[in-house]
Design a protein around this motif. Structure first.
Motif, PDB file in Angstrom:
ATOM      1  N   PRO A 190      14.916   4.953  -7.250  1.00 44.09           N
ATOM      2  CA  PRO A 190      13.554   4.918  -7.807  1.00 44.09           C
ATOM      3  C   PRO A 190      13.389   5.932  -8.938  1.00 44.09           C
ATOM      4  O   PRO A 190      13.974   7.016  -8.893  1.00 44.09           O
ATOM      5  CB  PRO A 190      12.674   5.288  -6.613  1.00 44.09           C
ATOM      6  N   CYS A 191      12.570   5.591  -9.916  1.00 47.36           N
ATOM      7  CA  CYS A 191      12.472   6.400 -11.128  1.00 47.36           C
ATOM      8  C   CYS A 191      11.950   7.817 -10.886  1.00 47.36           C
ATOM      9  O   CYS A 191      12.204   8.714 -11.669  1.00 47.36           O
ATOM     10  CB  CYS A 191      11.615   5.683 -12.184  1.00 47.36           C
ATOM     11  N   GLY A 192      11.222   8.005  -9.773  1.00 43.92           N
ATOM     12  CA  GLY A 192      10.644   9.330  -9.539  1.00 43.92           C
ATOM     13  C   GLY A 192      11.603  10.357  -8.968  1.00 43.92           C
ATOM     14  O   GLY A 192      11.321  11.558  -8.973  1.00 43.92           O
ATOM     15  N   LYS A 193      12.733   9.872  -8.479  1.00 42.52           N
ATOM     16  CA  LYS A 193      13.653  10.738  -7.736  1.00 42.52           C
ATOM     17  C   LYS A 193      14.180  11.922  -8.536  1.00 42.52           C
ATOM     18  O   LYS A 193      14.321  13.030  -8.021  1.00 42.52           O
ATOM     19  CB  LYS A 193      14.863   9.919  -7.250  1.00 42.52           C
ATOM     20  N   PHE A 194      14.522  11.655  -9.787  1.00 35.28           N
ATOM     21  CA  PHE A 194      15.216  12.688 -10.541  1.00 35.28           C
ATOM     22  C   PHE A 194      14.344  13.924 -10.763  1.00 35.28           C
ATOM     23  O   PHE A 194      14.747  15.048 -10.457  1.00 35.28           O
ATOM     24  CB  PHE A 194      15.713  12.140 -11.883  1.00 35.28           C
ATOM     25  N   LEU A 195      13.146  13.723 -11.285  1.00 33.04           N
ATOM     26  CA  LEU A 195      12.302  14.891 -11.586  1.00 33.04           C
ATOM     27  C   LEU A 195      11.796  15.556 -10.300  1.00 33.04           C
ATOM     28  O   LEU A 195      11.513  16.753 -10.280  1.00 33.04           O
ATOM     29  CB  LEU A 195      11.156  14.488 -12.515  1.00 33.04           C
ATOM     30  N   LYS A 196      11.707  14.783  -9.249  1.00 36.76           N
ATOM     31  CA  LYS A 196      11.386  15.362  -7.947  1.00 36.76           C
ATOM     32  C   LYS A 196      12.525  16.300  -7.506  1.00 36.76           C
ATOM     33  O   LYS A 196      12.291  17.380  -6.969  1.00 36.76           O
ATOM     34  CB  LYS A 196      11.207  14.229  -6.919  1.00 36.76           C
ATOM     35  N   ALA A 197      13.730  15.881  -7.780  1.00 45.51           N
ATOM     36  CA  ALA A 197      14.884  16.698  -7.409  1.00 45.51           C
ATOM     37  C   ALA A 197      14.980  17.957  -8.266  1.00 45.51           C
ATOM     38  O   ALA A 197      15.319  19.035  -7.775  1.00 45.51           O
ATOM     39  CB  ALA A 197      16.173  15.881  -7.519  1.00 45.51           C
ATOM     40  N   VAL A 198      14.647  17.811  -9.542  1.00 44.88           N
ATOM     41  CA  VAL A 198      14.601  18.992 -10.415  1.00 44.88           C
ATOM     42  C   VAL A 198      13.607  19.991  -9.824  1.00 44.88           C
ATOM     43  O   VAL A 198      13.872  21.191  -9.696  1.00 44.88           O
ATOM     44  CB  VAL A 198      14.169  18.608 -11.848  1.00 44.88           C
ATOM     45  N   THR A 199      12.462  19.453  -9.441  1.00 41.38           N
ATOM     46  CA  THR A 199      11.403  20.287  -8.871  1.00 41.38           C
ATOM     47  C   THR A 199      11.881  20.983  -7.596  1.00 41.38           C
ATOM     48  O   THR A 199      11.605  22.174  -7.373  1.00 41.38           O
ATOM     49  CB  THR A 199      10.160  19.420  -8.573  1.00 41.38           C
ATOM     50  N   SER A 200      12.602  20.255  -6.770  1.00 42.27           N
ATOM     51  CA  SER A 200      13.077  20.834  -5.509  1.00 42.27           C
ATOM     52  C   SER A 200      13.966  22.050  -5.728  1.00 42.27           C
ATOM     53  O   SER A 200      13.908  23.014  -4.958  1.00 42.27           O
ATOM     54  CB  SER A 200      13.881  19.797  -4.710  1.00 42.27           C
ATOM     55  N   VAL A 201      14.795  21.986  -6.771  1.00 38.35           N
ATOM     56  CA  VAL A 201      15.667  23.133  -7.035  1.00 38.35           C
ATOM     57  C   VAL A 201      14.812  24.358  -7.349  1.00 38.35           C
ATOM     58  O   VAL A 201      15.051  25.459  -6.832  1.00 38.35           O
ATOM     59  CB  VAL A 201      16.645  22.827  -8.193  1.00 38.35           C
ATOM     60  N   PHE A 202      13.779  24.175  -8.157  1.00 45.46           N
ATOM     61  CA  PHE A 202      12.887  25.297  -8.485  1.00 45.46           C
ATOM     62  C   PHE A 202      12.088  25.725  -7.251  1.00 45.46           C
ATOM     63  O   PHE A 202      11.882  26.900  -6.995  1.00 45.46           O
ATOM     64  CB  PHE A 202      11.965  24.929  -9.651  1.00 45.46           C
ATOM     65  N   ARG A 203      11.654  24.736  -6.494  1.00 45.37           N
ATOM     66  CA  ARG A 203      10.866  25.035  -5.309  1.00 45.37           C
ATOM     67  C   ARG A 203      11.660  25.879  -4.315  1.00 45.37           C
ATOM     68  O   ARG A 203      11.109  26.735  -3.624  1.00 45.37           O
ATOM     69  CB  ARG A 203      10.385  23.737  -4.651  1.00 45.37           C
ATOM     70  N   SER A 204      12.966  25.667  -4.275  1.00 41.71           N
ATOM     71  CA  SER A 204      13.784  26.442  -3.346  1.00 41.71           C
ATOM     72  C   SER A 204      13.770  27.927  -3.717  1.00 41.71           C
ATOM     73  O   SER A 204      14.060  28.783  -2.896  1.00 41.71           O
ATOM     74  CB  SER A 204      15.217  25.906  -3.304  1.00 41.71           C
ATOM     75  N   GLU A 205      13.431  28.217  -4.973  1.00 43.27           N
ATOM     76  CA  GLU A 205      13.263  29.626  -5.368  1.00 43.27           C
ATOM     77  C   GLU A 205      11.853  30.112  -5.067  1.00 43.27           C
ATOM     78  O   GLU A 205      11.678  31.149  -4.434  1.00 43.27           O
ATOM     79  CB  GLU A 205      13.568  29.800  -6.862  1.00 43.27           C
ATOM     80  N   SER A 206      10.874  29.359  -5.545  1.00 41.22           N
ATOM     81  CA  SER A 206       9.497  29.770  -5.250  1.00 41.22           C
ATOM     82  C   SER A 206       8.503  28.652  -5.574  1.00 41.22           C
ATOM     83  O   SER A 206       8.606  28.004  -6.621  1.00 41.22           O
ATOM     84  CB  SER A 206       9.138  31.054  -6.040  1.00 41.22           C
ATOM     85  N   GLU A 207       7.547  28.501  -4.702  1.00 39.35           N
ATOM     86  CA  GLU A 207       6.499  27.509  -4.897  1.00 39.35           C
ATOM     87  C   GLU A 207       5.606  27.909  -6.073  1.00 39.35           C
ATOM     88  O   GLU A 207       5.115  27.052  -6.822  1.00 39.35           O
ATOM     89  CB  GLU A 207       5.681  27.366  -3.595  1.00 39.35           C
ATOM     90  N   THR A 208       5.437  29.203  -6.268  1.00 42.61           N
ATOM     91  CA  THR A 208       4.632  29.686  -7.387  1.00 42.61           C
ATOM     92  C   THR A 208       5.232  29.277  -8.713  1.00 42.61           C
ATOM     93  O   THR A 208       4.528  28.889  -9.651  1.00 42.61           O
ATOM     94  CB  THR A 208       4.545  31.237  -7.344  1.00 42.61           C
ATOM     95  N   CYS A 209       6.538  29.365  -8.791  1.00 45.37           N
ATOM     96  CA  CYS A 209       7.263  28.963 -10.001  1.00 45.37           C
ATOM     97  C   CYS A 209       6.958  27.500 -10.323  1.00 45.37           C
ATOM     98  O   CYS A 209       6.650  27.151 -11.466  1.00 45.37           O
ATOM     99  CB  CYS A 209       8.749  29.181  -9.748  1.00 45.37           C
ATOM    100  N   VAL A 210       7.024  26.647  -9.290  1.00 48.57           N
ATOM    101  CA  VAL A 210       6.724  25.238  -9.474  1.00 48.57           C
ATOM    102  C   VAL A 210       5.295  25.052  -9.978  1.00 48.57           C
ATOM    103  O   VAL A 210       5.033  24.274 -10.903  1.00 48.57           O
ATOM    104  CB  VAL A 210       6.948  24.463  -8.156  1.00 48.57           C
ATOM    105  N   GLU A 223      16.379  33.349 -12.130  1.00 46.45           N
ATOM    106  CA  GLU A 223      16.096  34.127 -13.338  1.00 46.45           C
ATOM    107  C   GLU A 223      14.898  33.537 -14.097  1.00 46.45           C
ATOM    108  O   GLU A 223      13.978  34.273 -14.489  1.00 46.45           O
ATOM    109  CB  GLU A 223      17.347  34.091 -14.226  1.00 46.45           C
ATOM    110  N   ALA A 224      14.887  32.245 -14.274  1.00 47.99           N
ATOM    111  CA  ALA A 224      13.779  31.597 -14.989  1.00 47.99           C
ATOM    112  C   ALA A 224      12.487  31.764 -14.201  1.00 47.99           C
ATOM    113  O   ALA A 224      11.423  32.058 -14.763  1.00 47.99           O
ATOM    114  CB  ALA A 224      14.081  30.115 -15.221  1.00 47.99           C
ATOM    115  N   CYS A 225      12.578  31.607 -12.892  1.00 53.48           N
ATOM    116  CA  CYS A 225      11.380  31.722 -12.064  1.00 53.48           C
ATOM    117  C   CYS A 225      10.835  33.150 -12.057  1.00 53.48           C
ATOM    118  O   CYS A 225       9.627  33.354 -11.875  1.00 53.48           O
ATOM    119  CB  CYS A 225      11.664  31.243 -10.640  1.00 53.48           C
TER     120      CYS A 225
END
Lengths: 468, 468
Positions: free
Chosen positions: B191-211, B285-287
């Motif tokens: 499904p088309c939404g999967k990729f950006l959701k997965a990008v988000t998950s990587v950031f989320r694993s660092e911090s929800e605030t970052c997301v 680092e980005a977060c």
């Protein structure tokens, strides 16, 4: 009715075995096909013909798909009766697809062979991509076929294509069933002398005298070709439509040679239908005209004429034989023989019954460059498909090699875990794919039962459930 | 030094992991390649580049062949250190081939993308045929390689090609090893939404605030883009080389989005080399720059700038960011994304941290027709290669799917008897193919040992004897 000689076609038999009913169940279909499947420079499309019958099909049943080869698709359908027989048992959808650049499936109509930009898209890989596209289309659009598993069929060149469908599209073709598919001859894995030696063996199995008679023919022909009288006699003996002259004598030569090749392929134990009828056991029949290898030169030529008439004029309808060049009729095969399907053939006149002739790739290459502007690459097939001996890691292929067929030596002869190889002692070319016949040798019947078992265990359990 | 943004490339990392020695063992080679492999209308050839090292090779040892993807071949060699490491153990010949239409391997030089007759031969199947030709050439001509078995390697798009080499050339590629190969995204199975959701998950694993901070960026950008003041501030905040204007604001938008995508792929536990250095754990680092999601709009823009500078300007050498269109640099990928490599991407702004955007195939098709005269066919890859889920009857493939990589969901995720699937819990994009590093997570090390076992048991016993 006149008959021109045919050039080296692998299989062009009409069988009487298919009942009118089965054949008439087929409907004619067309598929809009891309001329080029592998790049994006060209957007041309053409209408590709295929024949289909869903009379025996049940939802979830397999698709039996015949990979059309070097002839009109109807001819394939008429000589592959087994597909109809088994379709009833397997509840299969029956499809025969026509090879691009043959029959009606000409990308640029009558102009298809004029100009390299038009004829250049005749290649085995483009043909396979056509079949993949039709099959994907059927699975997506034919009611009940979404989950259908696909068995690709083919005899002769078509059998080579069936094997290659499994090699190149394993996600589409679940199983390939190839009969008498002489891959090794075209991939350069078989010595050039093998083929004509095998033709000779088929005749030798009838009579050694027959072989000696045929071997004499070529010298006599050559001698007669040197004088006007001789040529007049040849015209008379072979009943040619035109006078035999210096510029068409080679056509007579080639026609005779190819006639013996063809007869040796088609030694079926029952009457078949080619261009007109062919009697049962045509090799025996031809040899019955050539029983005396010591007769006079003139009598030998008349005997040779009777022998090849077994093939072309069993019913006596042919008025005369044409010596015209037949390039037009075989344009497709002529091109393929100049690009990918390079078959080295030679004879020594000792182990075989032909005039000695060496294989000269360079000469062929020059001729092809001249004729079509292409350079034959005799390594190509081996490189892109693995040849007859390089398929160790490919599976779900069942091949039958008919031993009473000069193409035998080119088959995939060594089985592996994934490739089932069945040798058929008394089978002629593509014998097993024809409609079962009461006169079939036991070896053919037994081979069919083994192939059938492979199909049954390869297609999904779901289907086996349907079959009960 | 200015840096233009890159368009959606799957993998374009320079690793510091490969020592200078291994890389300098590679010699530059060229192979005369046909522009068209599948027909006979065209006789053009071009020089294809490949890198080779036989330093570790022993006669009979395997060939490790990297299927070059969407970049210069040197970049592949520098990020695939494991190939050198294992070549020592397996006595392998090491080859990295450059993908046609990338790097130096341009069929028509600088004009390669001008005119559909020139660019039309950029296709995955032509690229695979290139590799088959180089490999056949090496086996025939490289001393000691006649019986060498071939393992094809690749990460990202290259990994897709490695899988497809095994699908299409099973007689050449004995085994395919693919890392982070997102076939499913391009074959339309995810499904088309999967990729950006997965990008988000990587950031989320660092911090929800970052997301939450990143999710705010897009609205702020959009608001600022409506006024001259806002645009001036954006130019200032992002240190752009040009003024931000109505006609380049979308490039800024895209560049930011792609930067976050890229950072999420490259979350390695050690410093790597991209265009300049990338720190260890770049997501963290980005977060660290985006810890406050409630700061003012202007501060958020400055923070976003700092975050993406982690990717592009870790060492502070970049003077300004260019907003020029970068079509020229990514002409190859741009074309492929318009022909075969159609990846449906969408976002909803809820499950992901991007602005809501639906997937509109029709719009993409119109755009591609406009730009290159081609019509994207989103069914093509599935049809010709079987996709990520249709390879049930293919074997000798080992795939690794790195879970800390947004491309994960597109991998071949279900193993079969013939396909070994290994999930790597903490691996980033293509992690396992890099030179082993002391900071590698255990999951990466363990995956490598499993892949190594598959290679050992797949290549011939003869070789195992050589290995002792």
């Amino acid at each position: 009715m006149t008959l021109a000689h045919t050039s080296a076609l692998v299989l062009f038999v009409l069988t009487t075995g298919v009942g009118c009913d089965e054949f008439s169940d087929l409907s004619v279909q067309y598929f809009e096909q891309r001329v080029d499947h592998f790049g994006f420079h060209k957007r041309d499309t053409f209408r590709q013909k295929y024949l289909m019958s869903d009379k025996t099909f049940q939802a979830g049943g397999p698709i039996f798909f015949y990979c059309g080869g070097e002839m009109n698709v109807e001819l394939h359908a008429r000589q592959t009766g087994l597909m109809f027989t088994w379709a009833r048992e397997f509840r299969a959808l029956v499809v025969f697809a026509e090879h691009r650049y043959y029959g009606e499936s000409l990308p640029y109509g009558d102009a298809s062979f004029y100009g390299s930009e038009r004829r250049g898209y005749l290649s085995t890989e483009q043909a396979l991509a056509d079949y993949a596209a039709i099959l994907s289309h059927l699975k997506a659009n034919h009611t009940g076929a979404t989950k259908s598993e696909i068995v690709v069929w083919g005899a002769g060149y078509s059998g080579m294509l069936a094997v290659w469908m499994r090699v190149k599209y394993p996600h589409i073709a679940k199983l390939a069933y190839a009969s008498s598919a002489p891959i090794g001859f075209y991939s350069g894995e078989v010595p050039c002398g093998k083929f004509l030696k095998a033709v000779t063996s088929v005749f030798r199995s009838e009579s050694e005298t027959c072989v000696q008679s045929i071997r004499r023919i070529w010298n006599v022909l050559q001698t007669m070709a040197t004088s006007r009288d001789g040529m007049a006699h040849l015209a008379d003996a072979f009943n040619t439509c035109q006078p035999v002259r210096g510029d068409n004598i080679s056509n007579l030569f080639r026609w005779l040679k190819e006639s013996f090749r063809t007869i040796s392929m088609l030694d079926f134990p029952y009457e078949t239908d080619l261009f007109g009828k062919l009697p049962a056991y045509p090799v025996k029949e031809a040899c019955s005209k050539l029983w005396n290898h010591q007769q006079s030169d003139r009598d030998l030529m008349r005997a040779a004429h009777k022998a090849v008439s077994v093939l072309y004029n069993h019913t006596g309808e042919v008025v005369c034989y044409s010596l015209d060049n037949t390039l037009r009729n075989n344009a497709g095969w002529g091109f393929q023989a100049c690009t990918e399907l390079i078959m080295p053939v030679c004879s020594d006149g000792m182990d075989d019954m032909f005039n000695p002739k060496s294989w000269d790739l360079k000469k062929v290459q020059r001729k092809c460059l001249n004729k079509f502007g292409v350079w034959p690459d005799d390594q190509r097939l081996k490189r892109i498909y693995g040849g007859a001996t390089g398929l160790a890691t490919v599976d779900n292929i069942v091949v039958t090699n008919n031993q009473r067929d000069p193409w035998y030596d080119g088959g995939i002869l060594t089985g592996t875990e994934g490739i089932t190889v069945i040798s058929i002692r008394n089978g002629a070319h593509g014998h097993d794919m024809r409609t079962p016949h009461e006169k079939d040798p036991i070896s053919v019947t037994w081979a069919r039962s083994r192939v059938r078992a492979v199909i049954r265990r390869t297609i999904s359990p779901l289907l086996n459930y349907v079959l009960g």
